[in-house]
Design a protein around this motif. Structure first.
Motif, PDB file in Angstrom:
ATOM      1  N   SER A  14      13.981 -49.609 -58.385  1.00  0.00           N
ATOM      2  CA  SER A  14      13.639 -50.906 -58.976  1.00  0.00           C
ATOM      3  C   SER A  14      13.847 -52.064 -58.011  1.00  0.00           C
ATOM      4  CB  SER A  14      14.473 -51.143 -60.238  1.00  0.00           C
ATOM      5  OG  SER A  14      15.855 -51.177 -59.920  1.00  0.00           O
ATOM      6  N   ASN A  15      14.466 -51.801 -56.864  1.00  0.00           N
ATOM      7  CA  ASN A  15      14.765 -52.876 -55.921  1.00  0.00           C
ATOM      8  C   ASN A  15      14.056 -52.715 -54.580  1.00  0.00           C
ATOM      9  OD1 ASN A  15      16.193 -50.668 -55.088  1.00  0.00           O
ATOM     10  ND2 ASN A  15      18.091 -51.776 -54.668  1.00  0.00           N
ATOM     11  N   GLU A  16      13.055 -51.852 -54.508  1.00  0.00           N
ATOM     12  CA  GLU A  16      12.318 -51.642 -53.268  1.00  0.00           C
ATOM     13  C   GLU A  16      10.832 -51.915 -53.498  1.00  0.00           C
ATOM     14  OE1 GLU A  16      13.047 -47.727 -51.753  1.00  0.00           O
ATOM     15  OE2 GLU A  16      15.198 -48.098 -51.500  1.00  0.00           O
ATOM     16  N   GLU A  17      10.304 -52.860 -52.761  1.00  0.00           N
ATOM     17  CA  GLU A  17       8.904 -53.267 -52.957  1.00  0.00           C
ATOM     18  C   GLU A  17       7.918 -52.118 -52.778  1.00  0.00           C
ATOM     19  OE1 GLU A  17       7.452 -55.925 -54.308  1.00  0.00           O
ATOM     20  OE2 GLU A  17       9.517 -56.520 -54.733  1.00  0.00           O
ATOM     21  N   GLU A  18       8.129 -51.273 -51.778  1.00  0.00           N
ATOM     22  CA  GLU A  18       7.196 -50.163 -51.559  1.00  0.00           C
ATOM     23  C   GLU A  18       7.225 -49.201 -52.746  1.00  0.00           C
ATOM     24  OE1 GLU A  18       4.306 -47.748 -50.422  1.00  0.00           O
ATOM     25  OE2 GLU A  18       4.745 -49.706 -49.559  1.00  0.00           O
ATOM     26  N   SER A  19       8.391 -48.939 -53.263  1.00  0.00           N
ATOM     27  CA  SER A  19       8.520 -48.061 -54.426  1.00  0.00           C
ATOM     28  C   SER A  19       7.825 -48.687 -55.642  1.00  0.00           C
ATOM     29  CB  SER A  19      10.003 -47.816 -54.718  1.00  0.00           C
ATOM     30  OG  SER A  19      10.159 -46.844 -55.710  1.00  0.00           O
ATOM     31  N   LEU A  20       7.962 -49.989 -55.817  1.00  0.00           N
ATOM     32  CA  LEU A  20       7.308 -50.681 -56.932  1.00  0.00           C
ATOM     33  C   LEU A  20       5.790 -50.706 -56.765  1.00  0.00           C
ATOM     34  CD1 LEU A  20       9.907 -53.542 -57.373  1.00  0.00           C
ATOM     35  CD2 LEU A  20       9.501 -51.631 -58.943  1.00  0.00           C
ATOM     36  N   ARG A  21       5.304 -50.793 -55.527  1.00  0.00           N
ATOM     37  CA  ARG A  21       3.855 -50.700 -55.282  1.00  0.00           C
ATOM     38  C   ARG A  21       3.343 -49.318 -55.690  1.00  0.00           C
ATOM     39  NH1 ARG A  21       4.855 -54.310 -51.081  1.00  0.00           N
ATOM     40  NH2 ARG A  21       5.455 -52.734 -49.587  1.00  0.00           N
ATOM     41  N   ARG A  22       4.110 -48.270 -55.337  1.00  0.00           N
ATOM     42  CA  ARG A  22       3.723 -46.909 -55.739  1.00  0.00           C
ATOM     43  C   ARG A  22       3.718 -46.776 -57.254  1.00  0.00           C
ATOM     44  NH1 ARG A  22       7.803 -45.095 -52.798  1.00  0.00           N
ATOM     45  NH2 ARG A  22       8.490 -43.698 -54.459  1.00  0.00           N
ATOM     46  N   LEU A  23       4.698 -47.366 -57.914  1.00  0.00           N
ATOM     47  CA  LEU A  23       4.756 -47.328 -59.375  1.00  0.00           C
ATOM     48  C   LEU A  23       3.501 -47.958 -59.973  1.00  0.00           C
ATOM     49  CD1 LEU A  23       6.031 -47.006 -62.183  1.00  0.00           C
ATOM     50  CD2 LEU A  23       7.364 -49.079 -61.713  1.00  0.00           C
ATOM     51  N   ARG A  24       3.123 -49.126 -59.479  1.00  0.00           N
ATOM     52  CA  ARG A  24       1.917 -49.796 -59.988  1.00  0.00           C
ATOM     53  C   ARG A  24       0.671 -48.933 -59.759  1.00  0.00           C
ATOM     54  NH1 ARG A  24       5.334 -53.894 -58.567  1.00  0.00           N
ATOM     55  NH2 ARG A  24       5.408 -55.666 -59.997  1.00  0.00           N
ATOM     56  N   ARG A  25       0.554 -48.407 -58.568  1.00  0.00           N
ATOM     57  CA  ARG A  25      -0.603 -47.558 -58.230  1.00  0.00           C
ATOM     58  C   ARG A  25      -0.645 -46.335 -59.140  1.00  0.00           C
ATOM     59  NH1 ARG A  25       0.652 -44.787 -53.183  1.00  0.00           N
ATOM     60  NH2 ARG A  25       1.565 -43.365 -54.683  1.00  0.00           N
ATOM     61  N   ASP A  26       0.495 -45.663 -59.296  1.00  0.00           N
ATOM     62  CA  ASP A  26       0.542 -44.451 -60.111  1.00  0.00           C
ATOM     63  C   ASP A  26       0.286 -44.750 -61.591  1.00  0.00           C
ATOM     64  OD1 ASP A  26       1.152 -43.226 -57.710  1.00  0.00           O
ATOM     65  OD2 ASP A  26       3.259 -42.840 -58.210  1.00  0.00           O
ATOM     66  N   ALA A  27       0.817 -45.855 -62.081  1.00  0.00           N
ATOM     67  CA  ALA A  27       0.588 -46.235 -63.476  1.00  0.00           C
ATOM     68  C   ALA A  27      -0.885 -46.550 -63.718  1.00  0.00           C
ATOM     69  CB  ALA A  27       1.468 -47.429 -63.871  1.00  0.00           C
ATOM     70  N   HIS A  28      -1.508 -47.273 -62.790  1.00  0.00           N
ATOM     71  CA  HIS A  28      -2.947 -47.573 -62.919  1.00  0.00           C
ATOM     72  C   HIS A  28      -3.746 -46.268 -62.945  1.00  0.00           C
ATOM     73  CE1 HIS A  28      -3.313 -51.900 -62.944  1.00  0.00           C
ATOM     74  NE2 HIS A  28      -2.460 -51.995 -61.939  1.00  0.00           N
ATOM     75  N   ALA A  29      -3.385 -45.323 -62.093  1.00  0.00           N
ATOM     76  CA  ALA A  29      -4.098 -44.044 -62.055  1.00  0.00           C
ATOM     77  C   ALA A  29      -3.975 -43.312 -63.396  1.00  0.00           C
ATOM     78  CB  ALA A  29      -3.566 -43.172 -60.916  1.00  0.00           C
ATOM     79  N   LEU A  30      -2.782 -43.297 -63.965  1.00  0.00           N
ATOM     80  CA  LEU A  30      -2.601 -42.648 -65.271  1.00  0.00           C
ATOM     81  C   LEU A  30      -3.388 -43.345 -66.358  1.00  0.00           C
ATOM     82  CD1 LEU A  30       1.218 -41.788 -65.296  1.00  0.00           C
ATOM     83  CD2 LEU A  30      -0.700 -40.204 -65.093  1.00  0.00           C
TER      84      LEU A  30
END
Length: 168
Positions: A147-163
């Protein structure tokens, strides 16, 4: 009351917090507020914040906390319940670390310190994972994100959009 069936067919992002936290919980909640804004058009996305301190985090307290972060009650849910049930959910269903101050450390996996949120208050030590968990429409965990790493949060957004688009 919210159960798994209420979230069936939806994509959701979950985290564990408590409202009197002065460490990572406000940062996690601020990130969840950003996710709520980023997914404003995602009608099938739910954000779920679950308290690890249900004795203090009553429905009223959680409601006030939610308002502080601009949570849309239709899309971002703040949940409480029986402490034992919440901790079992964190440990067994989400595979996240959590400490019950009355019982000591119980964890599925205790990783490096950045994975955990530490909070001390009046001799009590609250420790819980500070990760976000992405859950698919079939209630399967699809990923864990710092929750505190921008790259990890970018991956979360990308993965959520894909789902949300129906991609696997």
């Amino acid at each position: 009351q919210v159960g798994r069936s209420d979230l069936a067919g939806r994509v959701w992002i979950t985290n564990f917090i408590f409202t009197h936290c002065a460490d990572t919980c406000p940062l996690q909640s601020a990130q969840m507020a950003k996710l709520q804004a980023d997914f404003a058009e995602g009608k099938d996305l739910r954000l779920i914040s679950i308290t690890v301190d249900p004795e203090r985090d009553t429905v009223l307290v959680l409601s006030q906390y939610a308002k502080r972060y601009g949570a849309d009650p239709e899309r971002w849910l703040f949940l409480t319940g029986e402490k034992k049930t919440i901790y079992r959910l964190a440990l067994e269903s989400f595979r996240l670390s959590v400490v019950d101050p009355a019982e000591g450390v119980k964890s599925w996996f205790l990783g490096p310190l950045p994975l955990l949120a530490h909070h001390g208050e009046m001799g009590k030590q609250f420790i819980h994972s500070s990760r976000f968990v992405l859950v698919d429409r079939q209630a399967g965990i699809r990923g864990y994100y710092h929750s505190n790493e921008e790259e990890s949060l970018r991956r979360l957004r990308r993965d959520a959009h894909a789902l949300l688009r129906g991609e696997k």
